[in-house]
Write an enzyme that holds these catalytic residues in place. Sequence first.
Site, PDB file in Angstrom:
ATOM      1  N   VAL A 106      36.491  13.331  44.852  1.00 45.65           N
ATOM      2  CA  VAL A 106      37.353  12.763  45.897  1.00 45.65           C
ATOM      3  C   VAL A 106      38.009  13.882  46.700  1.00 45.65           C
ATOM      4  O   VAL A 106      38.094  13.819  47.931  1.00 45.65           O
ATOM      5  CB  VAL A 106      38.414  11.831  45.275  1.00 45.65           C
TER       6      VAL A 106
ATOM      7  N   SER B 260      39.918  26.125  37.920  1.00 45.43           N
ATOM      8  CA  SER B 260      39.362  26.213  39.272  1.00 45.43           C
ATOM      9  C   SER B 260      40.178  27.136  40.185  1.00 45.43           C
ATOM     10  O   SER B 260      39.791  27.365  41.335  1.00 45.43           O
ATOM     11  CB  SER B 260      39.300  24.819  39.905  1.00 45.43           C
TER      12      SER B 260
ATOM     13  N   CYS C 114      39.358   2.271  43.649  1.00 47.39           N
ATOM     14  CA  CYS C 114      38.288   2.276  44.652  1.00 47.39           C
ATOM     15  C   CYS C 114      37.596   0.925  44.801  1.00 47.39           C
ATOM     16  O   CYS C 114      37.131   0.575  45.887  1.00 47.39           O
ATOM     17  CB  CYS C 114      37.257   3.359  44.330  1.00 47.39           C
TER      18      CYS C 114
ATOM     19  N   SER D  59      29.501   7.576  41.497  1.00 53.84           N
ATOM     20  CA  SER D  59      30.517   8.560  41.864  1.00 53.84           C
ATOM     21  C   SER D  59      31.923   8.031  41.616  1.00 53.84           C
ATOM     22  O   SER D  59      32.879   8.803  41.677  1.00 53.84           O
ATOM     23  CB  SER D  59      30.360   9.001  43.320  1.00 53.84           C
ATOM     24  N   GLY D  60      32.042   6.731  41.321  1.00 53.79           N
ATOM     25  CA  GLY D  60      33.317   6.213  40.842  1.00 53.79           C
ATOM     26  C   GLY D  60      33.744   6.902  39.557  1.00 53.79           C
ATOM     27  O   GLY D  60      34.926   6.924  39.217  1.00 53.79           O
TER      28      GLY D  60
ATOM     29  N   HIS E 270      30.569   1.431  46.833  1.00 50.68           N
ATOM     30  CA  HIS E 270      30.701   0.227  46.011  1.00 50.68           C
ATOM     31  C   HIS E 270      30.400  -1.000  46.867  1.00 50.68           C
ATOM     32  O   HIS E 270      30.761  -1.050  48.049  1.00 50.68           O
ATOM     33  CB  HIS E 270      32.136   0.082  45.494  1.00 50.68           C
TER      34      HIS E 270
END
EC number: 1.2.1.11
Lengths: 352, 352
Positions: free
Chosen positions: B16, B42, B131, B161-162, B256
């Site tokens: 996201v 990261s 989402c 990808s959810g 979705h």
Amino acid sequence: MTVRPTLAVVGATGAVGTVLLQILSQHADIWGEIRLIASPRSAGRKLAVRGEEVEVLALSEDVFEGVDVAVFDVPDDVSAQWAPIAAAKGAVVVDNSAAFRMDPDVPLVVPEVNPHAVRVRPRGIVSVPNCTTLSMIVSVGALHAEFGLRELVVSSYQAVSGAGLAGIAALREQLKLVAGTELGTTPGDVRRAVGDATGPFPEPVALNVVPWVGSVADDGWSSEEMKIRGESRKILDRPDLRVSATCVRVPVVTTHSLAVHARFENEITVERAYEILSTSPGVVLFDNPAAGEFPTPADVVGTDPTWVGRVRRSLDDAFGLEFFVCGDNLRKGSALNAAQIAELIAAEWSAS
Amino acid sequence: MTVRPTLAVVGATGAVGTVLLQILSQHADIWGEIRLIASPRSAGRKLAVRGEEVEVLALSEDVFEGVDVAVFDVPDDVSAQWAPIAAAKGAVVVDNSAAFRMDPDVPLVVPEVNPHAVRVRPRGIVSVPNCTTLSMIVSVGALHAEFGLRELVVSSYQAVSGAGLAGIAALREQLKLVAGTELGTTPGDVRRAVGDATGPFPEPVALNVVPWVGSVADDGWSSEEMKIRGESRKILDRPDLRVSATCVRVPVVTTHSLAVHARFENEITVERAYEILSTSPGVVLFDNPAAGEFPTPADVVGTDPTWVGRVRRSLDDAFGLEFFVCGDNLRKGSALNAAQIAELIAAEWSAS
């Protein structure tokens, strides 16, 4: 010595025909001759049934001579033309097409739900419901017998083999085209990669879902959605049943799934629903999400029953039940149901 | 000279977060500094925003110094811990997690539906809906404003990808394992081929659909299904709304889809529904099946609006409407909605 009935399989080389021959080879061997019939293009091929190679005959009037039961799995227009010819020759026709399903003189039979209906067949034809209806109706029918069904809202997740061998071939080809790529992230990238390999579908099915199955019916509905409504009403003998279906194709080879929201006349308990679903012939209850148990096509494909999971009472409605079903669309969804009907007829024939 | 607000993006390296940086680069440039924050793992990476390379900072209390708005896209437990810290430092937090969505002191905002709600935020936190809720609620909200919503029955077709970058990686790997095979025809063959490459999912998603998303909630429901119910009620301010959701994962990368059955207080006409859907901000009506027009994930991915098709009145209920929606779960489904909320807050900030 008992004379056994002769069975004809019309459309023996198709996706459903292939599964039907497997089922006939596995079930109790009640048939005398099994005659295989297909289009002239496939005539002369040899297919295995009951461990023997049988030559495929071309469809003609004469080929029904001496046939007692004829299972048809061919396109609607072929059934519309040839089923009455076979019936006129004395065969009882078990038809997998949509040609006769809504004919009031043709019973629409699911042996676990309305086996009695098979006996009244003024045209000598018995219809097999659509594969999507069949994938849910055994479980729905069992619950209806207890609670009295008033309304169905269903969404389907339909496998590509519902469109026959061409549907399977299209998905396999598309999967090769998208594997190992980064597709599925920008508008139309999958469509461009698939190109003209859409097969019998209006859009790519790989990395996609397609909310359209069948042809255009009235008021925005698809023919497949109208079949679920009309057939459910006829099988359950509830002409006023409220039915809203949305039919969607998904990238699964075989086994249709449906999310079912059902409202009943009587209050539901999950406990009683469990008792019914776990004791109904043709239904397997597989429902323990905490243990990872719910049906998926990958586990259900190749099996006979309807698998039911995700059973829960509607949170805001004591008369509502939600559940998720998976059923092999080539087995119970067509070939198996046809074989079961043919066996019911053979049992009559033997008893007469 | 106007001083522009400082924006922090927490979780900048995730699925996201990546889309959010793209959106920030495309939208009107209203921000002063954009500070990128992620886990210490990261930190030090450089990411492109507004055409510049920006170094990712490690999440800490000090990093929120001088931040006006902080968009969080991190796991629930990280938000639960860090959003109040950012708020205490004076930032308004726009949180994509489930941690605060049902908190009565945290507004749950969809700018097209309830933009006014953003102003009352006693905890300094504004939540972004799930989402799946977001993929349908803009269209549902527009129809609700006209017809008065009473009941939703929805079935989802949710992209991998959810479940984040790990979900995408798992599907890509599984697609390689099944491409060019004859899998999907016998029980468990896909499961055996996929082996331990199921990734974040309980079952293989390639050549399959999985009727389980989220964790175990009460009475057989999944957390995802309960989110759709609770969030729809809160966003629409209809605490008595009847909602039945079934959430299903499908082998789609991003976008979705939902099949929606909606019942309203007032009688429906498709004509009026069309007028509403074709004029509502954030909605595209794409509905002409005879011309092959209905939304699919492959065409909708990468776009901002909710696409609506298959609109039809329930055949047995003048108060019911059926439709099918597709929405990019990484855009309107999370990053875009978060950016829109952040922009609403920035507008307040600029006006004050």
